[in-house]
Design an enzyme around this catalytic site. Structure first.
Site, PDB file in Angstrom:
ATOM      1  CD  GLN A  86      61.955  28.974  33.332  1.00 15.41           C
ATOM      2  OE1 GLN A  86      62.607  29.276  34.325  1.00 15.41           O
ATOM      3  NE2 GLN A  86      62.353  29.283  32.109  1.00 15.41           N
ATOM      4  CG  ASP A  93      65.397  30.625  30.365  1.00 17.83           C
ATOM      5  OD1 ASP A  93      64.620  30.171  31.229  1.00 17.83           O
ATOM      6  OD2 ASP A  93      66.484  30.073  30.088  1.00 17.83           O
ATOM      7  CB  SER A  97      64.607  26.146  32.260  1.00 20.39           C
ATOM      8  OG  SER A  97      65.145  27.400  32.648  1.00 20.39           O
TER       9      SER A  97
END
Length: 288
Positions: free
Chosen positions: A277, A203, A227
């Protein structure tokens, strides 16, 4: 073991509260929100502790609310399915009585079968690139103060971009952002720990990749980002304390939402994981 890696392992070492119930904490480092990779890694730890003898092969997660770093996070695991080939766990991260994150993780016994994979990009090895200290010496003064404070601290994950010129406004010709990553010190040999550390690291740069085709970065003061969801597929064994190439691209940016994808390779070209993502990439509104 370095202090930063030891601290990361401590953060991932959840406290068991009851059957299927765990408590995690956040590093007290001055950030106003909980890092998304931390919640992904902790949730995978919680799920992994409820299975035996098999490894995670995928996870799919949504970030529901911004986490509060000042209070613990409670992880509630539902044993959704225990099958002969696949096992499924649902995880809910809770703060202040509300879910801030939800995840489904699947585990598989890694049976034998056919084999095929994508080809690793032809990029310089990490030893041929400037180390993190040299890279940051050039770009650190241009970053927001909060980000500068983060990079001035000892960190558990080293990032070595193949071309850090993208942080200075240059657009990569192929629209890709390739960065070598690894834990900054040796990790225990337990494969589950390496999976959770990779989940944490996956991430770190992916959301920012949505701006690569435009020659922009979330480090600019004009942007805010967060996110929204995160998916990780683990294909083959690896060590997160050895160099891995994280090759990232973005196929779409529209409506303040950016979609980014990443392939993670070992040095020998073995594809070990795929990541996707979608995140909020919003231009800040001018102050009145």
């Amino acid at each position: 073991m370095s202090g930063a890696v030891s601290a990361l392992l401590d953060v991932l070492n959840l406290e068991p509260l009851e059957v299927n119930l765990f408590r995690g904490r956040s590093p007290q480092n001055g950030w106003t929100r909980v890092f998304g990779g931390q919640v992904i890694g902790q949730a995978l730890v919680a799920a992994t502790r409820t299975v035996e003898g098999i490894s995670a092969h995928s996870l799919h997660a949504y970030f529901v609310l911004a986490g509060d770093p000042k209070v613990p996070i409670v992880y509630e695991v539902e044993r959704t399915r225990d099958g002969r080939s696949f096992t499924t766990r649902s995880v809910k991260a809770i703060q202040h009585g509300r879910p801030i994150f939800i995840m489904i993780a699947s585990f598989h016994n890694n049976e034998e079968g056919l084999n095929n994979q994508a080809t690793m990009p032809n990029v310089p090895p990490p030893e041929a690139l400037p180390d993190e200290a040299a890279t940051l010496r050039d770009i650190l003064p241009t970053l927001p103060e909060q980000v500068q404070r983060y990079y001035k601290r000892e960190r558990p994950i080293e990032l070595r971009p193949v071309d850090y010129g993208r942080y200075l406004g240059r657009k990569p010709a192929d629209g890709a952002f390739n960065v070598w990553i690894r834990a900054t010190d040796r990790l225990p040999d337990d494969p589950a720990i390496h999976q959770c550390v990779l989940a944490y690291a996956s991430d770190m740069t992916l959301l920012d990749t949505a701006l690569v085709p435009l020659g922009r970065t979330l480090f600019e003061k004009d942007f805010m980002g967060a996110s929204l969801d995160h998916a990780l597929w683990i294909h083959r064994p690896f060590r997160a304390d050895e160099w891995l190439l994280y090759s990232q691209t973005s196929p779409n940016l529209h409506g303040s939402r950016g979609l980014s994808q990443g392939l993670i390779f070992k040095r020998d070209g073995t594809l070990v994981a795929t990541v996707a993502q979608e995140g909020l990439v919003r231009l800040k509104r001018p102050e009145a």
